[in-house]
Write a protein that holds these residues in place. Structure first.
Motif, PDB file in Angstrom:
ATOM      1  N   UNK A  38     -14.381  -8.988   3.369  1.00 14.59           N
ATOM      2  CA  UNK A  38     -13.937  -8.938   4.771  1.00 14.59           C
ATOM      3  C   UNK A  38     -13.389  -7.552   5.114  1.00 14.59           C
ATOM      4  N   UNK A  39     -13.634  -7.122   6.332  1.00 13.22           N
ATOM      5  CA  UNK A  39     -13.131  -5.830   6.801  1.00 13.22           C
ATOM      6  C   UNK A  39     -11.781  -6.082   7.459  1.00 13.22           C
ATOM      7  N   UNK A  40     -10.720  -5.965   6.662  1.00 15.43           N
ATOM      8  CA  UNK A  40      -9.390  -6.342   7.127  1.00 15.43           C
ATOM      9  C   UNK A  40      -8.455  -5.150   7.315  1.00 15.43           C
ATOM     10  N   UNK A  41      -8.702  -4.050   6.599  1.00 17.63           N
ATOM     11  CA  UNK A  41      -7.842  -2.878   6.751  1.00 17.63           C
ATOM     12  C   UNK A  41      -6.491  -3.001   6.072  1.00 17.63           C
ATOM     13  N   UNK A  42      -6.340  -3.960   5.176  1.00 16.65           N
ATOM     14  CA  UNK A  42      -5.085  -4.148   4.454  1.00 16.65           C
ATOM     15  C   UNK A  42      -5.343  -3.976   2.962  1.00 16.65           C
ATOM     16  N   UNK A  43      -4.534  -3.135   2.323  1.00 19.10           N
ATOM     17  CA  UNK A  43      -4.786  -2.783   0.927  1.00 19.10           C
ATOM     18  C   UNK A  43      -4.709  -4.000   0.008  1.00 19.10           C
ATOM     19  N   UNK A  73       9.771   4.459  -3.527  1.00 18.63           N
ATOM     20  CA  UNK A  73      10.383   3.475  -4.429  1.00 18.63           C
ATOM     21  C   UNK A  73       9.364   2.469  -4.952  1.00 18.63           C
ATOM     22  N   UNK A  74       8.232   2.325  -4.254  1.00 25.02           N
ATOM     23  CA  UNK A  74       7.214   1.352  -4.654  1.00 25.02           C
ATOM     24  C   UNK A  74       6.225   1.918  -5.674  1.00 25.02           C
ATOM     25  N   UNK A  75       6.259   3.224  -5.916  1.00 26.41           N
ATOM     26  CA  UNK A  75       5.242   3.864  -6.752  1.00 26.41           C
ATOM     27  C   UNK A  75       5.670   3.849  -8.213  1.00 26.41           C
ATOM     28  N   UNK A  76       4.825   3.291  -9.043  1.00 26.59           N
ATOM     29  CA  UNK A  76       5.029   3.328 -10.496  1.00 26.59           C
ATOM     30  C   UNK A  76       4.290   4.557 -11.019  1.00 26.59           C
ATOM     31  N   UNK A 115      -0.751  -1.543  -1.760  1.00 25.30           N
ATOM     32  CA  UNK A 115      -0.909  -2.999  -1.817  1.00 25.30           C
ATOM     33  C   UNK A 115       0.445  -3.680  -1.642  1.00 25.30           C
ATOM     34  N   UNK A 116       1.444  -3.199  -2.373  1.00 28.81           N
ATOM     35  CA  UNK A 116       2.781  -3.777  -2.293  1.00 28.81           C
ATOM     36  C   UNK A 116       3.367  -3.603  -0.900  1.00 28.81           C
ATOM     37  N   UNK A 117       3.152  -2.450  -0.330  1.00 32.19           N
ATOM     38  CA  UNK A 117       3.667  -2.160   1.014  1.00 32.19           C
ATOM     39  C   UNK A 117       3.116  -3.135   2.042  1.00 32.19           C
ATOM     40  N   UNK A 118       1.788  -3.370   1.990  1.00 29.73           N
ATOM     41  CA  UNK A 118       1.183  -4.278   2.955  1.00 29.73           C
ATOM     42  C   UNK A 118       1.527  -5.735   2.657  1.00 29.73           C
ATOM     43  N   UNK A 119       1.603  -6.078   1.370  1.00 30.57           N
ATOM     44  CA  UNK A 119       1.921  -7.460   1.015  1.00 30.57           C
ATOM     45  C   UNK A 119       3.326  -7.852   1.464  1.00 30.57           C
ATOM     46  N   UNK A 120       4.251  -6.895   1.418  1.00 30.61           N
ATOM     47  CA  UNK A 120       5.630  -7.176   1.824  1.00 30.61           C
ATOM     48  C   UNK A 120       5.829  -7.062   3.326  1.00 30.61           C
ATOM     49  N   UNK A 121       4.815  -6.542   4.021  1.00 32.30           N
ATOM     50  CA  UNK A 121       4.913  -6.324   5.475  1.00 32.30           C
ATOM     51  C   UNK A 121       6.126  -5.445   5.804  1.00 32.30           C
ATOM     52  N   UNK A 122       6.365  -4.467   4.954  1.00 33.58           N
ATOM     53  CA  UNK A 122       7.511  -3.589   5.175  1.00 33.58           C
ATOM     54  C   UNK A 122       7.217  -2.625   6.309  1.00 33.58           C
ATOM     55  N   UNK A 123       8.275  -2.231   6.989  1.00 27.70           N
ATOM     56  CA  UNK A 123       8.133  -1.352   8.149  1.00 27.70           C
ATOM     57  C   UNK A 123       8.042   0.099   7.684  1.00 27.70           C
ATOM     58  N   UNK A 124       6.885   0.438   7.133  1.00 26.03           N
ATOM     59  CA  UNK A 124       6.651   1.816   6.696  1.00 26.03           C
ATOM     60  C   UNK A 124       5.449   2.395   7.436  1.00 26.03           C
ATOM     61  N   UNK A 125       5.301   2.015   8.695  1.00 26.64           N
ATOM     62  CA  UNK A 125       4.176   2.504   9.498  1.00 26.64           C
ATOM     63  C   UNK A 125       4.253   4.018   9.627  1.00 26.64           C
ATOM     64  N   UNK A 126       3.097   4.628   9.700  1.00 25.95           N
ATOM     65  CA  UNK A 126       3.055   6.070   9.890  1.00 25.95           C
ATOM     66  C   UNK A 126       2.984   6.858   8.612  1.00 25.95           C
ATOM     67  N   UNK A 127       2.860   6.193   7.470  1.00 27.62           N
ATOM     68  CA  UNK A 127       2.722   6.888   6.192  1.00 27.62           C
ATOM     69  C   UNK A 127       1.279   7.375   6.045  1.00 27.62           C
ATOM     70  N   UNK A 128       1.127   8.612   5.621  1.00 26.14           N
ATOM     71  CA  UNK A 128      -0.200   9.152   5.315  1.00 26.14           C
ATOM     72  C   UNK A 128      -0.215   9.572   3.851  1.00 26.14           C
ATOM     73  N   UNK A 129      -1.152   8.997   3.100  1.00 27.81           N
ATOM     74  CA  UNK A 129      -1.289   9.299   1.675  1.00 27.81           C
ATOM     75  C   UNK A 129      -2.621  10.010   1.467  1.00 27.81           C
TER      76      UNK A 129
END
Length: 652
Positions: free
Chosen positions: A6-11, A574-577, A630-644
């Protein structure tokens, strides 16, 4: 049973899911087709990846809603390539597929397929290729169906479009596929003109300028096997060519090849991945060379394809820099401080007197494209978006980024209300040269007014980088102005890009035996200037790569940049291992000239953090970043605007 992406756009949902297939759709539900499926209560688009006899999913399966089209647009090769690119750049497969597969146009699919072209491929004259060291062995490998990988250094005055068309004809005459990627539409137009007499309708051009309908029609011709050779800009590197035998990326240092959409893959790296997966040939060429291409050569993955030094010296123009002990400028004490010194005027007058055009290259278009406070010399910035201000020929100030007029300038540092020029653009330069060369036609090329070619005869051409026209029989002279503006930029690639631009200009000038001359208004002792004077981009690329190793920058190391609002960047980190040995650099303010991530207020407190690790751990770093996404999207955390971005092309 069907496995669907599916084309969902979520990691965290970047994986296939199994669906049941109704008997009525069984014939059309083939691997590669577009489908619609119900996911989490809503209908979404997707691609059918494979048919399965049964599913490993223990729960209840949903039904495939419908097959959008029986056209199998996602080939197994492109699906595998999309996965490899997503892994390389810490992105998602749907994001890569948006770059690889154009939007559907139902009417185009319903049109009857065009008949296969009966054009017989014309055997090219390969004499110019034999002038390169290793050229004969390279051609022999192509003819035998092997997979040579070379870094091609084009000779001064070479016609790249003609050489690339010859390679395409050699491979296509064996019934195999070719993909050629060039930076922009002007390069594509020249390449298309060179390919037409050799390949006819067996060659198609793919570019955004065609419009969505025409582009999709041509893309389908490639998918259906009607065309063997694809030429195009960035996304053409994903073209679904049958039996791919050769991929070419020309001028890989051009910023036009930087993909602005996530996950920001560079066509050169995509071509490397594709050549590896398909065991096909690869050519990365240009008049200059990037550190990334040199790294491929020094690692042994690719080989040099360069001309002998005697041939290069015979083909290149005479190149003069500015130095204190240069006897040629004796009697010109202002040569080192004047914007256009006497040596440059002398070269221009000689060429004009001989009836040849002269090219003046300036870094920026406009009148005064960069201004500063007259009191404290602070760069003048827009109050709305903090972009740089520029001045037009009427004395009006406006922002280069958002276009907002600045009627009452006040310096944010000292309060001064007057400005001074930091740089002179092409229009102001044309005014100055018009007064210096009275009666000589002045032609400007840059911005939205680009001239493709100029006729022979005495005329002065003022052009910005990438917009220089070709002269029918070469320029008599070229003058490179304001080189400090290119070399002094706080950018990792400043010197590399400067050399690339200078060589592109010098390649348009006649050989020194025909009177061709280039004057670069820069200190002749500088390493980048010496690269032009000696016409030795390979040594310069090796020098750049050596510096990158010492300083710890790509491609010597693996690096990722994380841009965004300060709080969002801190939360994401903080989410990056991180892999062992990874080093953090920053946070620092987002560098000037780098646009903020999409949807972020430019006036916000924006930061950048760099993560650096050994090259061998590049895949681990990308995997760690993807896991954090993946963790960021799964938690629905408000980190919009991040560019990696992995191995960003712009760091400084």
């Amino acid at each position: 049973m069907a496995r669907v992406l599916p084309i969902l756009g979520l990691a965290h949902l970047d994986r296939p899911f199994d669906y049941l297939v109704d008997a009525a759709m069984d014939a059309d539900a083939q691997p590669g087709v577009r489908v619609r499926v119900r996911f989490s209560g809503r209908l979404v688009d997707g691609f059918l990846l494979e048919r399965l006899p049964h599913s490993d999913h223990p729960g209840r399966l949903a039904w495939l809603d419908r097959v959008v089209s029986p056209e199998q647009v996602l080939t197994p090769e492109i699906a595998a390539l999309a996965r490899a690119v997503a892994d390389r750049y810490a992105g998602t497969v749907p994001d890569v597929l948006r770059l690889a597969i154009p939007p559907r146009h139902a009417r185009v699919e319903k049109d009857a397929p065009a008949a296969a072209p009966d054009f017989e491929i014309v055997a090219p004259d390969l004499e110019r290729w034999y002038a390169y060291d290793g050229g004969a062995a390279f051609l022999e490998a192509l003819l035998e169906g092997r997979h040579p990988r070379v870094a091609w250094q084009a000779r001064p005055g070479e016609d790249p479009a003609a050489r690339l068309a010859e390679l395409a004809a050699v491979v296509a005459s064996r019934g195999r596929g070719v993909v050629i990627v060039v930076p922009d539409q002007r390069d594509l137009d020249r390449l298309e003109a060179a390919c037409a007499p050799l390949l006819g309708e067996r060659c198609v051009a793919l570019a955004a300028g065609l419009g969505p309908t025409a582009r999709y029609r041509r893309w389908l011709e490639v998918l259906r096997g009607r065309a063997q050779v694809v030429i195009g800009t960035r996304s053409a590197v994903f073209a679904p060519v049958h039996d791919l035998a050769l991929t070419i990326v020309f001028d890989d240092g051009d910023r036009s090849l930087d993909e602005p959409r996530t996950p920001y893959p560079h066509p050169r790296e995509v071509a490397v991945l594709r050549a590896h997966q398909t065991t096909s040939a690869l050519v990365i060429g240009g008049f200059s060379r990037t550190a990334e291409t040199q790294a491929l050569v020094e690692s042994g993955w690719a080989r040099d394809l360069v001309a002998p030094r005697t041939t290069v010296r015979a083909d290149m123009p005479r190149v003069d820099g500015i130095s204190d002990d240069d006897r040629r400028i004796a009697g010109d004490p202002l040569a080192r401080s004047a914007r256009i010194p006497g040596i440059a005027f002398d070269a221009a007058r000689r060429a004009l007197d001989a009836g040849h055009p002269v090219l003046f290259s300036v870094p920026r278009r406009g009148y005064l494209p960069s201004v500063a406070c007259a009191r404290c010399r602070e760069h003048a910035r827009c109050r709305a978006c903090h972009g740089p201000l520029q001045m037009n020929d009427r004395g009006d100030l406006a922002c280069r980024w958002c276009g907002r007029m600045e009627n009452r300038f006040a310096c944010g540092k000292c309060g001064g209300t007057a400005v001074r020029a930091l740089m002179i653009g092409d229009r102001r330069t044309a005014e100055e040269l018009g007064r210096a060369f009275t009666g000589v036609p002045i032609v400007t090329s840059g911005g939205d007014k680009i001239v493709d070619e100029v006729d022979d005869g005495a005329r002065v051409v003022v052009a910005t980088p990438g917009a220089q026209p070709r002269a029918a029989h070469g320029y008599g002279a070229a003058v490179l102005l304001d080189t400090w503006a290119q070399l002094d930029r706080q950018d990792l690639r400043a010197a590399e890009e400067a050399v690339r631009h200078w060589m592109a200009v010098a390649a348009l000038v006649r050989p020194h035996g025909d009177g061709g001359r280039v004057v670069i208004v820069a200190d002749a002792a500088l390493t980048p200037v010496q690269a032009l004077i000696r016409w030795d981009p390979v040594t310069f690329a090796s020098y750049e790569l050596r510096n990158r190793r010492e300083l710890g920058f790509p491609p010597a190391v693996a690096m990722a940049s994380i841009d965004g609002p300060a709080a969002a960047v801190a939360a994401f980190l903080k989410m990056i291992d991180e892999p062992p040995g990874t080093r953090r650099l920053g946070p620092v303010p987002l560098p000037p000239g780098v646009r903020p991530p999409a949807g972020v207020d430019p006036a916000a407190d924006l930061e950048r953090v760099l993560l650096r690790t050994e090259r061998a751990q590049g895949r681990e770093l990308a995997a760690a970043l993807r896991a954090a996404q993946v963790l960021r999207h799964a938690r629905h955390e408000d980190t919009a605007g991040i560019r990696v971005q992995v191995d960003p092309n712009t760091i400084g």
